[in-house]
Motif scaffolding. Structure first.
Motif, PDB file in Angstrom:
ATOM      1  N   GLU A 246      -4.194  16.149  -8.854  1.00 53.85           N
ATOM      2  CA  GLU A 246      -5.058  15.317  -8.014  1.00 53.85           C
ATOM      3  C   GLU A 246      -4.601  13.865  -8.003  1.00 53.85           C
ATOM      4  O   GLU A 246      -4.608  13.201  -6.950  1.00 53.85           O
ATOM      5  CB  GLU A 246      -6.503  15.414  -8.521  1.00 53.85           C
ATOM      6  CG  GLU A 246      -7.475  14.600  -7.667  1.00 53.85           C
ATOM      7  CD  GLU A 246      -8.902  14.732  -8.177  1.00 53.85           C
ATOM      8  OE1 GLU A 246      -9.789  14.096  -7.594  1.00 53.85           O
ATOM      9  OE2 GLU A 246      -9.113  15.470  -9.173  1.00 53.85           O
ATOM     10  N   GLU A 247      -4.190  13.355  -9.162  1.00 54.78           N
ATOM     11  CA  GLU A 247      -3.777  11.949  -9.237  1.00 54.78           C
ATOM     12  C   GLU A 247      -2.563  11.689  -8.347  1.00 54.78           C
ATOM     13  O   GLU A 247      -2.545  10.744  -7.553  1.00 54.78           O
ATOM     14  CB  GLU A 247      -3.454  11.595 -10.689  1.00 54.78           C
ATOM     15  CG  GLU A 247      -3.015  10.140 -10.869  1.00 54.78           C
ATOM     16  CD  GLU A 247      -2.674   9.822 -12.315  1.00 54.78           C
ATOM     17  OE1 GLU A 247      -2.324   8.672 -12.591  1.00 54.78           O
ATOM     18  OE2 GLU A 247      -2.742  10.751 -13.156  1.00 54.78           O
ATOM     19  N   LEU A 248      -1.558  12.549  -8.451  1.00 56.12           N
ATOM     20  CA  LEU A 248      -0.360  12.375  -7.617  1.00 56.12           C
ATOM     21  C   LEU A 248      -0.671  12.648  -6.147  1.00 56.12           C
ATOM     22  O   LEU A 248      -0.129  11.990  -5.253  1.00 56.12           O
ATOM     23  CB  LEU A 248       0.739  13.315  -8.111  1.00 56.12           C
ATOM     24  CG  LEU A 248       2.051  13.274  -7.326  1.00 56.12           C
ATOM     25  CD1 LEU A 248       2.647  11.865  -7.325  1.00 56.12           C
ATOM     26  CD2 LEU A 248       3.041  14.265  -7.880  1.00 56.12           C
ATOM     27  N   GLU A 249      -1.552  13.600  -5.887  1.00 59.08           N
ATOM     28  CA  GLU A 249      -1.906  13.911  -4.505  1.00 59.08           C
ATOM     29  C   GLU A 249      -2.570  12.725  -3.825  1.00 59.08           C
ATOM     30  O   GLU A 249      -2.268  12.403  -2.672  1.00 59.08           O
ATOM     31  CB  GLU A 249      -2.825  15.127  -4.470  1.00 59.08           C
ATOM     32  CG  GLU A 249      -3.128  15.617  -3.062  1.00 59.08           C
ATOM     33  CD  GLU A 249      -3.951  16.886  -3.072  1.00 59.08           C
ATOM     34  OE1 GLU A 249      -4.148  17.473  -1.998  1.00 59.08           O
ATOM     35  OE2 GLU A 249      -4.407  17.284  -4.172  1.00 59.08           O
ATOM     36  N   MET A 250      -3.442  12.045  -4.532  1.00 63.51           N
ATOM     37  CA  MET A 250      -4.092  10.850  -3.968  1.00 63.51           C
ATOM     38  C   MET A 250      -3.065   9.748  -3.711  1.00 63.51           C
ATOM     39  O   MET A 250      -3.128   9.044  -2.686  1.00 63.51           O
ATOM     40  CB  MET A 250      -5.181  10.359  -4.911  1.00 63.51           C
ATOM     41  CG  MET A 250      -6.355  11.325  -5.052  1.00 63.51           C
ATOM     42  SD  MET A 250      -7.575  10.755  -6.268  1.00 63.51           S
ATOM     43  CE  MET A 250      -8.076   9.206  -5.535  1.00 63.51           C
ATOM     44  N   LEU A 251      -2.109   9.612  -4.617  1.00 65.67           N
ATOM     45  CA  LEU A 251      -1.077   8.597  -4.441  1.00 65.67           C
ATOM     46  C   LEU A 251      -0.215   8.894  -3.213  1.00 65.67           C
ATOM     47  O   LEU A 251       0.032   8.016  -2.365  1.00 65.67           O
ATOM     48  CB  LEU A 251      -0.205   8.531  -5.696  1.00 65.67           C
ATOM     49  CG  LEU A 251       1.025   7.614  -5.637  1.00 65.67           C
ATOM     50  CD1 LEU A 251       0.602   6.165  -5.488  1.00 65.67           C
ATOM     51  CD2 LEU A 251       1.885   7.797  -6.877  1.00 65.67           C
ATOM     52  N   LEU A 252       0.213  10.130  -3.081  1.00 64.89           N
ATOM     53  CA  LEU A 252       1.066  10.506  -1.950  1.00 64.89           C
ATOM     54  C   LEU A 252       0.303  10.444  -0.624  1.00 64.89           C
ATOM     55  O   LEU A 252       0.866  10.063   0.406  1.00 64.89           O
ATOM     56  CB  LEU A 252       1.630  11.910  -2.167  1.00 64.89           C
ATOM     57  CG  LEU A 252       2.603  12.073  -3.336  1.00 64.89           C
ATOM     58  CD1 LEU A 252       3.034  13.530  -3.463  1.00 64.89           C
ATOM     59  CD2 LEU A 252       3.826  11.180  -3.165  1.00 64.89           C
ATOM     60  N   GLU A 253      -0.964  10.832  -0.643  1.00 67.54           N
ATOM     61  CA  GLU A 253      -1.746  10.810   0.592  1.00 67.54           C
ATOM     62  C   GLU A 253      -1.896   9.394   1.130  1.00 67.54           C
ATOM     63  O   GLU A 253      -1.874   9.184   2.344  1.00 67.54           O
ATOM     64  CB  GLU A 253      -3.124  11.435   0.345  1.00 67.54           C
ATOM     65  CG  GLU A 253      -3.121  12.951   0.332  1.00 67.54           C
ATOM     66  CD  GLU A 253      -4.510  13.525   0.131  1.00 67.54           C
ATOM     67  OE1 GLU A 253      -5.433  12.728  -0.173  1.00 67.54           O
ATOM     68  OE2 GLU A 253      -4.672  14.746   0.266  1.00 67.54           O
ATOM     69  N   ALA A 254      -2.062   8.441   0.230  1.00 63.53           N
ATOM     70  CA  ALA A 254      -2.219   7.050   0.669  1.00 63.53           C
ATOM     71  C   ALA A 254      -0.988   6.579   1.431  1.00 63.53           C
ATOM     72  O   ALA A 254      -1.092   6.000   2.528  1.00 63.53           O
ATOM     73  CB  ALA A 254      -2.491   6.157  -0.537  1.00 63.53           C
ATOM     74  N   TYR A 255       0.184   6.845   0.892  1.00 65.23           N
ATOM     75  CA  TYR A 255       1.409   6.399   1.565  1.00 65.23           C
ATOM     76  C   TYR A 255       1.795   7.316   2.716  1.00 65.23           C
ATOM     77  O   TYR A 255       2.495   6.880   3.643  1.00 65.23           O
ATOM     78  CB  TYR A 255       2.537   6.290   0.539  1.00 65.23           C
ATOM     79  CG  TYR A 255       2.302   5.165  -0.435  1.00 65.23           C
ATOM     80  CD1 TYR A 255       2.517   3.841  -0.057  1.00 65.23           C
ATOM     81  CD2 TYR A 255       1.825   5.423  -1.717  1.00 65.23           C
ATOM     82  CE1 TYR A 255       2.275   2.806  -0.948  1.00 65.23           C
ATOM     83  CE2 TYR A 255       1.580   4.384  -2.606  1.00 65.23           C
ATOM     84  CZ  TYR A 255       1.806   3.082  -2.217  1.00 65.23           C
ATOM     85  OH  TYR A 255       1.560   2.058  -3.083  1.00 65.23           O
ATOM     86  N   PHE A 256       1.335   8.565   2.680  1.00 61.41           N
ATOM     87  CA  PHE A 256       1.549   9.435   3.838  1.00 61.41           C
ATOM     88  C   PHE A 256       0.783   8.913   5.046  1.00 61.41           C
ATOM     89  O   PHE A 256       1.305   8.906   6.170  1.00 61.41           O
ATOM     90  CB  PHE A 256       1.106  10.863   3.501  1.00 61.41           C
ATOM     91  CG  PHE A 256       1.165  11.802   4.669  1.00 61.41           C
ATOM     92  CD1 PHE A 256       2.371  12.365   5.063  1.00 61.41           C
ATOM     93  CD2 PHE A 256       0.023  12.119   5.394  1.00 61.41           C
ATOM     94  CE1 PHE A 256       2.442  13.224   6.150  1.00 61.41           C
ATOM     95  CE2 PHE A 256       0.082  12.976   6.476  1.00 61.41           C
ATOM     96  CZ  PHE A 256       1.286  13.528   6.852  1.00 61.41           C
ATOM     97  N   MET A 257      -0.450   8.478   4.833  1.00 59.23           N
ATOM     98  CA  MET A 257      -1.225   7.900   5.937  1.00 59.23           C
ATOM     99  C   MET A 257      -0.571   6.630   6.453  1.00 59.23           C
ATOM    100  O   MET A 257      -0.530   6.381   7.666  1.00 59.23           O
ATOM    101  CB  MET A 257      -2.650   7.608   5.470  1.00 59.23           C
ATOM    102  CG  MET A 257      -3.441   8.845   5.079  1.00 59.23           C
ATOM    103  SD  MET A 257      -3.657   9.996   6.458  1.00 59.23           S
ATOM    104  CE  MET A 257      -4.659   9.001   7.555  1.00 59.23           C
ATOM    105  N   GLN A 258       0.004   5.834   5.556  1.00 60.48           N
ATOM    106  CA  GLN A 258       0.654   4.598   5.983  1.00 60.48           C
ATOM    107  C   GLN A 258       1.907   4.890   6.803  1.00 60.48           C
ATOM    108  O   GLN A 258       2.131   4.292   7.867  1.00 60.48           O
ATOM    109  CB  GLN A 258       1.003   3.749   4.754  1.00 60.48           C
ATOM    110  CG  GLN A 258       1.613   2.394   5.114  1.00 60.48           C
ATOM    111  CD  GLN A 258       1.840   1.540   3.878  1.00 60.48           C
ATOM    112  OE1 GLN A 258       1.352   1.844   2.795  1.00 60.48           O
ATOM    113  NE2 GLN A 258       2.582   0.450   4.047  1.00 60.48           N
ATOM    114  N   ILE A 259       2.722   5.822   6.344  1.00 61.61           N
ATOM    115  CA  ILE A 259       3.951   6.144   7.082  1.00 61.61           C
ATOM    116  C   ILE A 259       3.624   6.872   8.381  1.00 61.61           C
ATOM    117  O   ILE A 259       4.321   6.716   9.393  1.00 61.61           O
ATOM    118  CB  ILE A 259       4.905   6.986   6.197  1.00 61.61           C
ATOM    119  CG1 ILE A 259       6.352   6.878   6.708  1.00 61.61           C
ATOM    120  CG2 ILE A 259       4.481   8.430   6.139  1.00 61.61           C
ATOM    121  CD1 ILE A 259       6.976   5.556   6.495  1.00 61.61           C
TER     122      ILE A 259
END
Length: 414
Positions: A269-282
């Motif tokens: 969950e921790e890594l998923e939240m991190l990746l989702e944030a930058y996925f939305m940005q990109i």
């Protein structure tokens, strides 16, 4: 003399595969390295095929790979290897990599034991800072480094997008106000640059999306958790968490994250939240590029059509009008011919009707002209006059009847 020759030969046979690297540890200290690929492979324990991804001479798409003890990361100009203890970054002298190195040196020490609580007098004065850092300590070292890289690449691509947007809208305004080959060529170049940038952004987005879709790949990026699991197989967890030897190698942030392995080793969950944030940005950056490219393509097509194809379109319209005029003239001529043909048919009808009537008159005359003896012709000379007048009147009446009937049926015009 011989010794000097040996030195010269040794210098000439020195391997040429060395590359410049920089090592940044959890304390934020950096060290320049000039080692070859075999030393790097031995240092982080990865295969040659993984290291080949970071070769600047080879063209590889954006990639984030999780290995047993390292994360191999290739994002545009950022080519790095992340372990649970250090970050190895390639070509640190590159103008785009220098800000990333400075950001790593600034942000990696956060939550490190060596930077908090050293000295008796500093503990009370820095209590608030330690409390804030304690919240950030929950992120493992490799995730803090990964976040820096993702933030850097997203900011870099967003900045390039902003630059092209800033140049694109004025170019579109100039093309709208004045259509010229120069303005069209400028817009085409901007469109080509945006298309190339879109492909680069798409590759980064696809890589993040692929990671988010696979929990196993995300679990492979938990290096501190895997290190804890490997150590706990031979050492008790309590000893691991209190051992100064192992504790000196892993920061407090990593050890705090490692404690979660007891609950669920597949928790990402921790890594998923991190990746989702930058996925939305990109993804937002990709949408901006797609919108501008659509505008550029629309304008280039429209104004190219208007500039270069307008004369051909006008000539085509002229040909269409000429064809219509020719068709109209042909139709008019055909109508005139049909009119004359109808008049001839009417005349033929009149003549045919007259011929029929005169044929009836000839029939009567023929009957009386036959050389047949009959008694009523004797002493009746006045009968000739009545026969001629009666037959003529019958022929006239027949002709009038035929013409009236033809006019009634519309066969003869008024």
């Amino acid at each position: 003399m011989a010794h000097n020759s040996v030195n010269v030969v040794a210098t000439k046979t020195k391997p040429q595969s060395s590359r410049s690297w920089v090592s940044i540890v959890a304390t934020g200290e950096s060290e320049a390295l000039d080692v070859d690929k075999y030393a790097i492979m031995h240092r982080v324990q990865i295969h040659a095929r993984d290291l080949r991804i970071l070769d600047p001479n080879l063209s590889y798409p954006s990639t984030i790979l999780g290995r047993e003890r390292a994360i191999v990361l290739n994002l545009e100009h950022i080519k790095a290897i992340i372990t649970s203890e250090e970050v190895l970054l390639r070509d640190p002298s590159d103008e785009h990599v220098i800000p990333v190195v400075k950001e790593l040196e600034r942000r990696l020490p956060v939550g490190n034991e060596e930077h908090h609580g050293q000295g008796d007098g500093k503990e009370s004065s820095n209590a608030h800072n330690d409390a804030d850092a304690g919240e950030e300590d929950e992120s493992p070292f490799e995730f803090r480094a990964l976040e820096v890289f993702l933030e850097a690449i997203c900011s870099f691509l967003a900045a390039r997008t902003t630059e092209l947007e800033t140049a694109a809208y004025p170019a579109l305004d100039e093309l709208t106000s004045k259509i010229s080959s120069r303005n069209l060529d400028r817009v085409r170049k901007l469109k080509s640059a945006m298309t190339r940038l879109t492909a680069r952004v798409q590759k980064v987005r696809d890589e993040l999306e692929q990671l988010l879709d696979d929990d196993d790949d995300m679990a492979d990026l938990y290096l501190s958790r895997k290190l804890f699991s490997a150590s706990s197989a031979s050492t008790s967890p309590n000893y691991y968490l209190t051992s100064p030897t192992i504790g000196s190698k892993i920061s407090r942030a990593s050890r705090a994250s490692l404690a979660t392995v007891r609950g669920d080793e597949n928790d990402v969950e921790e890594l998923e939240m991190l990746l989702e944030a930058y996925f939305m940005q990109i993804d937002s950056t990709l949408n901006r590029l797609t919108t501008v490219i659509f505008l550029l393509l629309h304008c280039v097509f429209f104004y190219s059509l208007k500039t270069f194809l307008l004369p051909a379109l006008n000539f085509y319209l002229f040909l269409v009008q000429l064809r219509e005029y020719i068709d109209d003239t042909e139709d008019y001529i055909n109508i005139q011919l049909d009119n004359h043909r109808n008049q001839l048919i009417q005349l033929e009808l009149v003549l045919s009707s007259g011929t029929v009537c005169s044929s009836f008159y000839s029939l009567v005359a023929g009957i009386f002209g036959m050389n047949i003896p009959y008694t009523w012709n004797n002493d009746h000379g006045y009968m000739f006059k009545y026969v001629v007048i009666g037959t003529g009147m019958c022929c006239v009446i027949l002709f009038v009847f035929i013409m009236s009937h033809a006019r009634y049926k519309g066969l003869v015009g008024s």
